[in-house]
Every structure is written in structure tokens, then in C-alpha cells.
Design a protein around this motif. Structure first.
Motif, PDB file in Angstrom:
ATOM      1  N   LEU A 140       0.840  -1.206   0.000  1.00  9.15           N
ATOM      2  CA  LEU A 140       0.000   0.000   0.000  1.00  9.15           C
ATOM      3  C   LEU A 140       0.874   1.255   0.000  1.00  9.15           C
ATOM      4  O   LEU A 140       0.674   2.177  -0.809  1.00  9.15           O
ATOM      5  N   ILE A 141       1.866   1.294   0.904  1.00  8.45           N
ATOM      6  CA  ILE A 141       2.733   2.477   0.989  1.00  8.45           C
ATOM      7  C   ILE A 141       3.516   2.661  -0.308  1.00  8.45           C
ATOM      8  O   ILE A 141       3.655   3.777  -0.824  1.00  8.45           O
ATOM      9  N   VAL A 142       4.023   1.541  -0.859  1.00  6.89           N
ATOM     10  CA  VAL A 142       4.784   1.632  -2.112  1.00  6.89           C
ATOM     11  C   VAL A 142       3.920   2.240  -3.215  1.00  6.89           C
ATOM     12  O   VAL A 142       4.357   3.135  -3.951  1.00  6.89           O
ATOM     13  N   PHE A 143       2.668   1.770  -3.318  1.00  6.80           N
ATOM     14  CA  PHE A 143       1.778   2.314  -4.351  1.00  6.80           C
ATOM     15  C   PHE A 143       1.472   3.793  -4.100  1.00  6.80           C
ATOM     16  O   PHE A 143       1.421   4.590  -5.035  1.00  6.80           O
ATOM     17  N   LEU A 144       1.279   4.172  -2.831  1.00  5.93           N
ATOM     18  CA  LEU A 144       1.008   5.581  -2.529  1.00  5.93           C
ATOM     19  C   LEU A 144       2.197   6.444  -2.916  1.00  5.93           C
ATOM     20  O   LEU A 144       2.040   7.503  -3.528  1.00  5.93           O
ATOM     21  N   VAL A 145       3.410   5.979  -2.579  1.00  8.35           N
ATOM     22  CA  VAL A 145       4.604   6.797  -2.848  1.00  8.35           C
ATOM     23  C   VAL A 145       4.817   6.932  -4.357  1.00  8.35           C
ATOM     24  O   VAL A 145       4.963   8.051  -4.874  1.00  8.35           O
ATOM     25  N   ILE A 146       4.806   5.796  -5.065  1.00  8.35           N
ATOM     26  CA  ILE A 146       5.124   5.846  -6.501  1.00  8.35           C
ATOM     27  C   ILE A 146       3.966   6.456  -7.285  1.00  8.35           C
ATOM     28  O   ILE A 146       4.136   7.412  -8.061  1.00  8.35           O
ATOM     29  N   GLY A 147       2.747   5.927  -7.057  1.00 10.21           N
ATOM     30  CA  GLY A 147       1.585   6.446  -7.776  1.00 10.21           C
ATOM     31  C   GLY A 147       1.346   7.913  -7.467  1.00 10.21           C
ATOM     32  O   GLY A 147       1.119   8.725  -8.375  1.00 10.21           O
ATOM     33  N   GLY A 148       1.425   8.274  -6.191  1.00 13.07           N
ATOM     34  CA  GLY A 148       1.196   9.662  -5.782  1.00 13.07           C
ATOM     35  C   GLY A 148       2.209  10.598  -6.416  1.00 13.07           C
ATOM     36  O   GLY A 148       1.855  11.660  -6.938  1.00 13.07           O
ATOM     37  N   SER A 149       3.492  10.205  -6.405  1.00 11.20           N
ATOM     38  CA  SER A 149       4.528  11.061  -6.993  1.00 11.20           C
ATOM     39  C   SER A 149       4.259  11.282  -8.475  1.00 11.20           C
ATOM     40  O   SER A 149       4.306  12.421  -8.967  1.00 11.20           O
ATOM     41  N   LEU A 150       3.975  10.180  -9.192  1.00 14.61           N
ATOM     42  CA  LEU A 150       3.758  10.305 -10.635  1.00 14.61           C
ATOM     43  C   LEU A 150       2.551  11.192 -10.923  1.00 14.61           C
ATOM     44  O   LEU A 150       2.587  12.050 -11.811  1.00 14.61           O
ATOM     45  N   TRP A 151       1.490  10.983 -10.168  1.00 15.34           N
ATOM     46  CA  TRP A 151       0.249  11.738 -10.366  1.00 15.34           C
ATOM     47  C   TRP A 151       0.487  13.230 -10.149  1.00 15.34           C
ATOM     48  O   TRP A 151       0.167  14.074 -10.991  1.00 15.34           O
ATOM     49  N   ILE A 152       1.090  13.544  -8.983  1.00 14.76           N
ATOM     50  CA  ILE A 152       1.305  14.951  -8.644  1.00 14.76           C
ATOM     51  C   ILE A 152       2.240  15.609  -9.643  1.00 14.76           C
ATOM     52  O   ILE A 152       1.978  16.711 -10.149  1.00 14.76           O
ATOM     53  N   MET A 153       3.343  14.918  -9.987  1.00 16.28           N
ATOM     54  CA  MET A 153       4.321  15.546 -10.873  1.00 16.28           C
ATOM     55  C   MET A 153       3.758  15.726 -12.286  1.00 16.28           C
ATOM     56  O   MET A 153       4.072  16.726 -12.948  1.00 16.28           O
ATOM     57  N   ALA A 154       2.901  14.789 -12.732  1.00 15.25           N
ATOM     58  CA  ALA A 154       2.298  14.942 -14.062  1.00 15.25           C
ATOM     59  C   ALA A 154       1.414  16.191 -14.091  1.00 15.25           C
ATOM     60  O   ALA A 154       1.472  16.985 -15.034  1.00 15.25           O
ATOM     61  N   HIS A 155       0.619  16.383 -13.048  1.00 13.58           N
ATOM     62  CA  HIS A 155      -0.252  17.560 -13.005  1.00 13.58           C
ATOM     63  C   HIS A 155       0.557  18.834 -12.881  1.00 13.58           C
ATOM     64  O   HIS A 155       0.218  19.849 -13.481  1.00 13.58           O
ATOM     65  N   LEU A 156       1.638  18.761 -12.101  1.00 14.31           N
ATOM     66  CA  LEU A 156       2.491  19.929 -11.916  1.00 14.31           C
ATOM     67  C   LEU A 156       3.092  20.350 -13.253  1.00 14.31           C
ATOM     68  O   LEU A 156       3.085  21.525 -13.618  1.00 14.31           O
ATOM     69  N   ASN A 157       3.571  19.361 -14.022  1.00 17.30           N
ATOM     70  CA  ASN A 157       4.154  19.664 -15.327  1.00 17.30           C
ATOM     71  C   ASN A 157       3.132  20.326 -16.238  1.00 17.30           C
ATOM     72  O   ASN A 157       3.439  21.249 -16.981  1.00 17.30           O
ATOM     73  N   GLN A 158       1.877  19.820 -16.164  1.00 17.33           N
ATOM     74  CA  GLN A 158       0.835  20.329 -17.022  1.00 17.33           C
ATOM     75  C   GLN A 158       0.515  21.790 -16.701  1.00 17.33           C
ATOM     76  O   GLN A 158       0.240  22.580 -17.595  1.00 17.33           O
ATOM     77  N   ASN A 159       0.573  22.150 -15.408  1.00 17.21           N
ATOM     78  CA  ASN A 159       0.151  23.482 -14.988  1.00 17.21           C
ATOM     79  C   ASN A 159       1.289  24.489 -14.970  1.00 17.21           C
ATOM     80  O   ASN A 159       1.090  25.651 -14.643  1.00 17.21           O
ATOM     81  N   MET A 160       2.513  24.010 -15.287  1.00 19.36           N
ATOM     82  CA  MET A 160       3.639  24.933 -15.227  1.00 19.36           C
ATOM     83  C   MET A 160       3.858  25.590 -16.576  1.00 19.36           C
ATOM     84  O   MET A 160       3.567  25.021 -17.616  1.00 19.36           O
ATOM     85  N   ILE A 161       4.424  26.789 -16.558  1.00 15.87           N
ATOM     86  CA  ILE A 161       4.885  27.403 -17.797  1.00 15.87           C
ATOM     87  C   ILE A 161       6.043  26.561 -18.310  1.00 15.87           C
ATOM     88  O   ILE A 161       6.913  26.190 -17.531  1.00 15.87           O
ATOM     89  N   PRO A 162       6.071  26.240 -19.605  1.00 13.01           N
ATOM     90  CA  PRO A 162       7.217  25.474 -20.125  1.00 13.01           C
ATOM     91  C   PRO A 162       8.529  26.168 -19.785  1.00 13.01           C
ATOM     92  O   PRO A 162       8.610  27.402 -19.769  1.00 13.01           O
ATOM     93  N   MET A 163       9.551  25.332 -19.511  1.00 11.55           N
ATOM     94  CA  MET A 163      10.794  25.857 -18.949  1.00 11.55           C
ATOM     95  C   MET A 163      11.466  26.905 -19.841  1.00 11.55           C
ATOM     96  O   MET A 163      11.992  27.887 -19.351  1.00 11.55           O
ATOM     97  N   ASP A 164      11.406  26.716 -21.186  1.00  6.51           N
ATOM     98  CA  ASP A 164      12.094  27.687 -22.048  1.00  6.51           C
ATOM     99  C   ASP A 164      11.431  29.057 -21.989  1.00  6.51           C
ATOM    100  O   ASP A 164      12.114  30.085 -21.991  1.00  6.51           O
ATOM    101  N   GLN A 165      10.078  29.084 -21.908  1.00  7.81           N
ATOM    102  CA  GLN A 165       9.390  30.374 -21.774  1.00  7.81           C
ATOM    103  C   GLN A 165       9.745  31.048 -20.452  1.00  7.81           C
ATOM    104  O   GLN A 165       9.940  32.256 -20.372  1.00  7.81           O
ATOM    105  N   LEU A 166       9.839  30.211 -19.390  1.00 13.03           N
ATOM    106  CA  LEU A 166      10.163  30.742 -18.064  1.00 13.03           C
ATOM    107  C   LEU A 166      11.536  31.404 -18.099  1.00 13.03           C
ATOM    108  O   LEU A 166      11.733  32.498 -17.543  1.00 13.03           O
TER     109      LEU A 166
END
Lengths: 219, 125
Positions: B94-120
Motif C-alpha cells: 500500500l505504501i509503495v503504491f502511494l509513494v510511486i503512484g502519488g509522486s507520478l500523479w502529482i508531478m504529471a499535473h504539476l508539469n501540465q500546470n507549469m509554464i514550459p521551462m524555455d518560456q520561463l
């Protein structure tokens, strides 16, 4: 705790085996180890909990790798770098060592020294072969300018795979220690418990490697 | 042996006492593990399989192989005497799935909502 409490090498400061033994009645005797069967259970369970926490630590490294795998900063990607044949040989070595480790724990269970030393020696050699291949892979990456400082992807790769390699190194040191302890002290009950924990550790390393070669090398 | 909570991970209760039986358990485990590993490496390096299905197949094969290792090498089974070990394992999973799944989920959304790095980078000039 009067008459030579540590003489048998089975000192039990918490008296766990005695308390449990009285509750469980004849159960412990069924194991053929007297009241010590329960202690073996407690030791194994405790070490199992440690292994699970170790796996959770690895899951953090896996998460970091999965998040950073595309962040190559214009450097080489995994597809450019990884040699599947090398990974396959490493996998075969580790799997074979897991099998011989199982043979060693059977030999320990039946107190057969010759087989125990032979199986442990083969396990150690296979593990050492795995480490040599991994070290050569790391060295060739660094020589190509793809060291851990090149990109976030490579930092995560070296951390994850290197951490597993460090575990294997520690496992080989532990393996040699267990051979020396059996040589010096024989198959005492406490030594048997340490061999049990070592075998669990070694098998767990192989489980982590299964996740590792799938996520890092194949995907 | 059936009165619960008394099996050690790594202890092979079914074959206690019989060397041949114990070795056989490890041999079966080794055979299955080799089969699954070979399949994984074959699938990853062939064009015979529909490409988008490869990652899914690899994950399934890896999970199956971990199961083989747990059962045949670590002797974690579903028997009643293994309850504590299995419960600890499930919590770990359970913890392994929370850590890996949670990280991937959060980071994918973060990437989507961020200004692309070159524009920044250009905005900072």
C-alpha cells in the motif's frame, strides 16, 4: 538468569519464548527446536518488517526515477545508454545466486556444513559477478560523459541502481560473516536465525532487482 | 501447524524435514522466475508485440515474478499460519503504491500546470 544464561547462545532477555511456549502448549515442540521455535518466528517477522521498510525506501527512489526519466537535459537517454545483454546477464547472475542462497538455507536447516559452505560460496561469487558487471557499466557511462552529474535522469539512475548495488555489497559482506560464524561457532540456534535473516535479505534484493530491470532497463 | 501466526518468512513449513521437497520448491521457483524473466526481455526487444501494450505486459510480468519470488523463495503464502507476514506485506505494498503512484500523479499535473521551462527562462531575461 543465574546459571550461565548465555551459555547456549540463546539468551532471551524478554523471555518471549517461555511465555509463548506455555500458551502454545505442545506447538513449539512440533517444530523440533523446543521452545526456540517462537524466537525464530519473532526474529523472522521483525526482519521481514525491516525488509518491507527497506522496500519502501526503494519505492521513493523508484518514484524519483520515474518522475525524472525524461529530464535528460539534452544528454543521452536510457535507450542510448543501456545494453540489454548486460542487464540480462546481471539478472541471470542474481537469480542464480538467489537459488543457491535457498540451497544454503536448506543446508543450514539440516546442519550440513559442506553444502552450506559450497552454496554460500557460489552465492557470493555470483553476487560479486553481478557487482563487477554493474561497476563496469557505471564506469563506461562515466567514460562516455554520462555520469550522475550529466542530467536529472542520470542522477536518478545512478542513485537507484547504485543503492541496489550497495545493498548487494552489504549482502556479500554479511554472507562472508555468516560463513565465518558457522566456521567458528557451528549451527547454533542464534547463528541459524542470522542465516535465516541473511537469506531473507538476499531474496528481497532479487525482488527489488526484478522491479529495477523492468522499470529501468526494459521500459 | 495450523494454529496461526507462527510461520517465519523463509521457513518452508510444508517441506520441513525433507531435503528433496525443499530443493524442489526452490527449483520450481527458479524455473518460473527464469521463464518470466526471459519473457520480459524477449517482449522488450521484439517487434512481434503491439508496441503500446509492452509496458503493461512488462509490469504484469514483473508483478508475477515478484509473486513467484515471495511464494517460492521467501515462502510467504496465503496459509492461515502466515497471516502476520501477509498483512505486513500488504501494508508495505500500500505504501509503495502511494509513494510511486502519488509522486507520478502529482508531478504529471504539476508539469501540465507549469509554464514550459524555455518560456520561463525568457521571462527571466
Amino acid at each position: 538468569m543465574t546459571a550461565l544464561p548465555y551459555a547456549s547462545g540463546d539468551a532471551d532477555p524478554y523471555r518471549a519464548s517461555h511465555e509463548r511456549g506455555s500458551h502454545q502448549g505442545g506447538h513449539a515442540a512440533g517444530h523440533g527446536h523446543g521452545g526456540l521455535a517462537f524466537k525464530r518466528v519473532v526474529t523472522g517477522y521483525g526482519f521481514w518488517i525491516f525488509l518491507l521498510s527497506d522496500i519502501i525506501m526503494f519505492s521513493a527512489f523508484f518514484a524519483a526515477y520515474a518522475v525524472l526519466v525524461d529530464q535528460t537535459a539534452g544528454g543521452p537517454t536510457g535507450k542510448d545508454l543501456f545494453d540489454l545483454n548486460n542487464a540480462a546477464i546481471e539478472t541471470a547472475l542474481l537469480l542464480a545466486s538467489s537459488f543457491t542462497c535457498g540451497l544454503a538455507s536448506i543446508a543450514a536447516e539440516h546442519s550440513v556444513k559442506g553444502w552450506f559452505y559450497a552454496a554460500m560460496a557460489v552465492t557470493g561469487l555470483l553476487g560479486a559477478g553481478f557487482l563487477v558487471l554493474e561497476a563496469m557499466e557505471f564506469a563506461s557511462f562515466v567514460a562516455q560523459g554520462a555520469g550522475p552529474t550529466r542530467s536529472a535522469f542520470l542522477s536518478a539512475f545512478f542513485t537507484l541502481v547504485g543503492c541496489h548495488g550497495l545493498h548487494v555489497s552489504a549482502g556479500i559482506l554479511w554472507l562472508l560473516t555468516m560463513m565465518a560464524q558457522v566456521f567458528a561457532k557451528g549451527f547454533r540456534a542464534d547463528i541459524e536465525r542470522r542465516i535465516l535473516c541473511f537469506a531473507l535479505f538476499w531474496h528481497a534484493l532479487d525482488i527489488i532487482w526484478v522491479a529495477l530491470f523492468t522499470v529501468v532497463y526494459l521500459m | 501447524m495450523s494454529d496461526g501466526f507462527n510461520t517465519v518468512p523463509g521457513d518452508d513449513e510444508a517441506d520441513a524435514g525433507s531435503v528433496a521437497g525443499a530443493v524442489q520448491t526452490y527449483l520450481i521457483g527458479l524455473g518460473l522466475a527464469v521463464l518470466l524473466t526471459a519473457t520480459s526481455f524477449y517482449i522488450a526487444s521484439t517487434n512481434l508485440v503491439w508496441a503500446p501494450s509492452i509496458p503493461v505486459a512488462l509490469v504484469v510480468l514483473a508483478i508475477a515474478q515478484m509473486g513467484v519470488h515471495l511464494v517460492f523463495f521467501l515462502h510467504i503464502t496465503t496459509g492461515p499460519e502466515n497471516t502476520n507476514n501477509v498483512m505486513a506485506l500488504f501494508f508495505g505494498v500500500l505504501i509503495v503504491f502511494l509513494v510511486i503512484g502519488g509522486s507520478l500523479w502529482i508531478m504529471a499535473h504539476l508539469n501540465q500546470n507549469m509554464i514550459p521551462m524555455d518560456q520561463l527562462m525568457q521571462m527571466q531575461r
